[in-house]
Design an enzyme around this catalytic site. Structure first.
Site, PDB file in Angstrom:
ATOM      1  N   THR A  46       0.826  -1.210   0.000  1.00  0.00           N
ATOM      2  CA  THR A  46       0.000   0.000   0.000  1.00  0.00           C
ATOM      3  C   THR A  46       0.857   1.256   0.000  1.00  0.00           C
ATOM      4  OG1 THR A  46      -1.656  -1.199   1.281  1.00  0.00           O
ATOM      5  CG2 THR A  46      -1.871   1.189   1.197  1.00  0.00           C
ATOM      6  N   THR A  47       1.920   1.256   0.810  1.00  0.00           N
ATOM      7  CA  THR A  47       2.789   2.426   0.930  1.00  0.00           C
ATOM      8  C   THR A  47       3.465   2.758  -0.393  1.00  0.00           C
ATOM      9  OG1 THR A  47       3.149   1.873   3.257  1.00  0.00           O
ATOM     10  CG2 THR A  47       4.705   3.404   2.272  1.00  0.00           C
ATOM     11  N   TYR A 109     -13.106  -3.880   0.108  1.00  0.00           N
ATOM     12  CA  TYR A 109     -14.310  -3.375  -0.555  1.00  0.00           C
ATOM     13  C   TYR A 109     -15.454  -4.389  -0.565  1.00  0.00           C
ATOM     14  CZ  TYR A 109     -17.331  -0.885  -3.807  1.00  0.00           C
ATOM     15  OH  TYR A 109     -18.405  -0.247  -4.378  1.00  0.00           O
ATOM     16  N   TYR A 135      -2.272 -10.388   5.599  1.00  0.00           N
ATOM     17  CA  TYR A 135      -2.253  -8.999   6.059  1.00  0.00           C
ATOM     18  C   TYR A 135      -3.653  -8.552   6.430  1.00  0.00           C
ATOM     19  CZ  TYR A 135      -1.337  -3.892   5.579  1.00  0.00           C
ATOM     20  OH  TYR A 135      -1.225  -2.537   5.756  1.00  0.00           O
ATOM     21  N   ARG A 140      -8.385  -0.163   6.100  1.00  0.00           N
ATOM     22  CA  ARG A 140      -8.346  -0.022   4.641  1.00  0.00           C
ATOM     23  C   ARG A 140      -9.297  -0.990   3.933  1.00  0.00           C
ATOM     24  NH1 ARG A 140      -4.512   3.168   2.387  1.00  0.00           N
ATOM     25  NH2 ARG A 140      -2.783   3.862   3.697  1.00  0.00           N
ATOM     26  N   LYS A 164       0.708 -10.010   9.113  1.00  0.00           N
ATOM     27  CA  LYS A 164       0.927  -8.603   9.412  1.00  0.00           C
ATOM     28  C   LYS A 164      -0.388  -8.112   9.998  1.00  0.00           C
ATOM     29  CE  LYS A 164       1.915  -4.063   7.401  1.00  0.00           C
ATOM     30  NZ  LYS A 164       2.103  -3.258   6.159  1.00  0.00           N
ATOM     31  N   ILE A 206       6.286  -4.772  10.050  1.00  0.00           N
ATOM     32  CA  ILE A 206       6.464  -4.233   8.695  1.00  0.00           C
ATOM     33  C   ILE A 206       6.052  -2.774   8.817  1.00  0.00           C
ATOM     34  CG2 ILE A 206       5.684  -4.271   6.297  1.00  0.00           C
ATOM     35  CD1 ILE A 206       5.358  -7.308   6.585  1.00  0.00           C
TER      36      ILE A 206
END
Length: 294
Positions: A46-47, A109, A135, A140, A164, A206
């Site tokens: 994402t980052t 989503y 994750y 999000r 994560k 992370i």
């Protein structure tokens, strides 16, 4: 499993002013983190603003990181999404040369049930040619992966080696840590509660702040793993204001301001993300220039 104990950093994708990928800046950031003694690098998460990169750009980022890393640190590749069959296809066709594991986010989503999340990761595990780090980031994705689902996956699939965990819920993290299989790793996905999670039995992090302050943050995690609590918390509290600031107006806008202040890259983002405002930019720059651990 030991390759993923300690600090992994979620690499940004630096852009030039014209919004093209800044290859030289990406190399500098990789080298900066190697020198900062982080344990591994995470690519195209994402980052990295991976959602705004086309396929050619993703391959360029992969190639750049592999070459800059030159085999020094383990690499983890982000492969996740909300179309299970498309993820399976990517796992079967993606060139994973140079990577040691996959980081795969819980479907976003669609808001699947816990059974849907389990079945999604079952398909990922059955088709992944590398170990998988699952994750959980409900802020999000719109849905939380419950501790029971994580533990079910950890027990059913040996190639799911870690989670994560970024629910921001230390109680949920502790439930996983308490009941997990012996070799399964619980990795913090929340910079601010990394140290408490490590002290509770977590394997590390992370991190986003870790790529901006790799030496200090990775040392904090190592001290935590060694149960040197007072020394670890000294670093934690010194960095805590920066952790708040880099997420205040969204990620990776904040960490890109850190890199700009350090002269490593521009602070350019791609829409729909925009730069942090002038006030926050100034505060981050001041912090970077004055940062010391007293």
């Amino acid at each position: 499993m030991q390759a993923f104990v300690g600090t992994g950093v979620a690499l940004v994708t630096p852009f030039k002013k014209d919004l093209t990928v800044d290859v030289e800046a990406l190399k500098r950031i990789v080298e900066y983190n190697i020198e900062g003694k982080v344990e591994y690098l995470v690519v195209l998460g994402t980052t990295a603003e991976a959602a705004t990169l086309n396929e050619e750009e993703k391959q360029l980022v992969k190639k750049t990181v592999i070459e800059a890393n030159n085999g020094k640190l383990p690499l983890v590749l982000g492969i996740g999404g909300n179309n299970t069959m498309e993820i399976v296809n990517q796992l079967k066709t993606e060139d994973l040369t140079g990577f040691s594991a996959i980081l795969s986010v819980s479907p976003y989503y669609n808001k699947p049930t816990q059974e849907g999340i389990y079945q999604h990761f079952k398909m990922v595990a059955e088709n992944a040619p590398l170990p998988v780090i699952i994750y959980n980031v409900p802020g999000r994705t719109g849905s939380n992966m419950a501790a029971k689902t994580t533990l079910r996956l950890a027990n059913d699939f040996k190639n799911i080696i870690a989670i994560k965990e970024a629910a921001g819920d230390i109680i949920q993290a502790m439930e996983i840590i308490k009941n997990k299989p012996k070799d399964f790793l619980v990795i913090s996905g929340d910079d601010m509660i990394t140290l408490p999670m490590v002290l509770a039995g977590g394997a590390g992090v992370i991190s986003v702040i870790g790529e901006g302050f790799p030496h200090e943050f990775s040392e904090m995690v190592r001290l935590g793993l060694d149960r040197k609590v007072d020394e670890a918390y000294k670093i934690h509290y010194a960095l805590a204001p920066a952790i708040d600031m880099i997420f205040e107006q969204g990620n990776p806008g904040g960490i890109k301001e850190v890199f700009k202040a350090k002269g490593l890259s521009e602070n350019t983002l791609r829409l729909p993300l925009v730069n942090v405002n002038e006030d926050l930019s100034g505060r981050i720059e001041t912090f970077v220039k004055n940062f010391v651990i007293s």
